[in-house]
Structure formats: structure tokens, C-alpha cells
Design a protein around this motif. Structure first.
Motif, PDB file in Angstrom:
ATOM      1  N   TYR A 124      11.561  13.763  11.957  1.00  0.00           N
ATOM      2  CA  TYR A 124      12.405  14.679  12.716  1.00  0.00           C
ATOM      3  C   TYR A 124      13.040  13.989  13.908  1.00  0.00           C
ATOM      4  CZ  TYR A 124      10.432  18.931  10.572  1.00  0.00           C
ATOM      5  OH  TYR A 124      10.065  19.919   9.712  1.00  0.00           O
ATOM      6  N   TRP A 158      12.181  18.440  16.110  1.00  0.00           N
ATOM      7  CA  TRP A 158      10.722  18.541  16.078  1.00  0.00           C
ATOM      8  C   TRP A 158      10.224  19.521  17.131  1.00  0.00           C
ATOM      9  CZ3 TRP A 158       6.629  18.206  13.283  1.00  0.00           C
ATOM     10  CH2 TRP A 158       5.378  18.275  13.888  1.00  0.00           C
ATOM     11  N   LYS A 182      16.263  17.134   9.181  1.00  0.00           N
ATOM     12  CA  LYS A 182      15.162  16.171   9.173  1.00  0.00           C
ATOM     13  C   LYS A 182      15.320  15.274   7.954  1.00  0.00           C
ATOM     14  CE  LYS A 182      11.940  19.100   6.582  1.00  0.00           C
ATOM     15  NZ  LYS A 182      12.830  20.224   6.317  1.00  0.00           N
TER      16      LYS A 182
END
Length: 152
Positions: free
Chosen positions: A49, A54, A117
């Protein structure tokens, strides 16, 4: 945000070179500047990420009711194994031996963009996964309600 996939080699030190098109976006992304978080996934890959993405996941995980054992185990697994990683000056990402071992990464890997991601897979495991999707005539049906109103 991120699309496609790329075949990567893992060097002897456990580094992978992030393709320049992804690297450029990671360096320009607000709040990211090449800072990544890597954690294993139970499917056998690594999740990578950009830091700002994240932080959203981490906040959601933190808010889950940890009075439930399954939630605690999920938090322990994802948060407890998450590692901050910065791209080096050559755009490489260093993966610790523990992370590589969890995802069975050795030699060739596939970096798979997943919008916000990446997933990093062992090449053979990725190819087997893709072949399994192609071989499953009911792939959409087995996805259940999640794809009920989805059209390609």
C-alpha cells in the motif's frame, strides 16, 4: 490509480524494482513520496500500500470490534505483520526475509496493480491462480452477491 501487472525479479538482497510508471505515481502521490506499507495476505501474496492508502485501511481495522476473536486475529495478522518500507534511490523495494517467506517469493514475481494498492505474487502461484479463474466456467456465479449487478 494503479492498473496492470509487471513481472519482477527479486535480487539476492530481497529487493524488487518497482516499474517506473508506478514509481512516478508513488513519488507524486500526496502524502506518499515513495513510502509504502507491506503486509502479507492470507491468499499467499503480499499487499503493498502507498502510505496514505494504508492509513485508511489501518483506521478501519482499528475501529473493528476487537471483542470478537476473529477480528482480533485479523488485526494481529494484518497490523502485526505490516512493515513500513521506503523506495530507495533506484526505485527498489526491500522485502524482509520474513515477508518473502510468508508469500513464498523467490526469484520471479508478479506485481499486480489493484487500483489503490498492489499485490506481489510468486510468478508460478499467480499463473496458477489465473488459470484457475480461466478454468472455472462459473467464476461469476461463485462470486455471489458481490457481482450480482456487475457487468463487463
Amino acid at each position: 490509480m494503479f492498473r496492470g501487472n509487471a513481472r519482477l525479479s527479486i535480487d539476492d538482497k530481497g529487493r524488487v524494482a518497482i516499474p517506473s510508471s508506478y514509481r512516478k505515481r508513488l513519488m507524486e502521490m500526496e502524502g506518499c513520496a515513495g513510502r509504502l506499507v507491506v503486509t502479507p495476505h492470507w491468499d499467499g501474496c503480499l499487499l503493498i500500500y502507498p502510505l496514505p492508502e494504508w492509513e485508511i485501511v489501518e483506521e478501519h481495522l482499528r475501529k473493528l470490534p476487537n471483542t470478537k476473536p476473529a477480528v482480533r486475529n485479523l488485526q494481529r495478522f494484518l497490523l502485526g505483520n505490516a512493515m513500513d518500507r521506503d523506495l530507495d534511490a533506484q526505485g527498489r523495494l526491500l522485502l524482509t526475509a520474513d515477508l518473502r517467506e510468508r508469500a513464498q517469493l523467490d526469484g520471479q514475481a508478479i506485481l499486480v496493480a489493484q487500483s489503490n494498492k498492489f499485490e506481489l505474487w510468486d510468478e508460478q502461484r499467480w499463473n496458477a491462480l489465473c488459470q484457475g479463474v480461466l478454468d472455472d466456467p462459473d467464476v461469476l456465479a461463485t462470486a455471489g452477491d458481490a457481482l450480482e449487478s456487475f457487468s463487463l
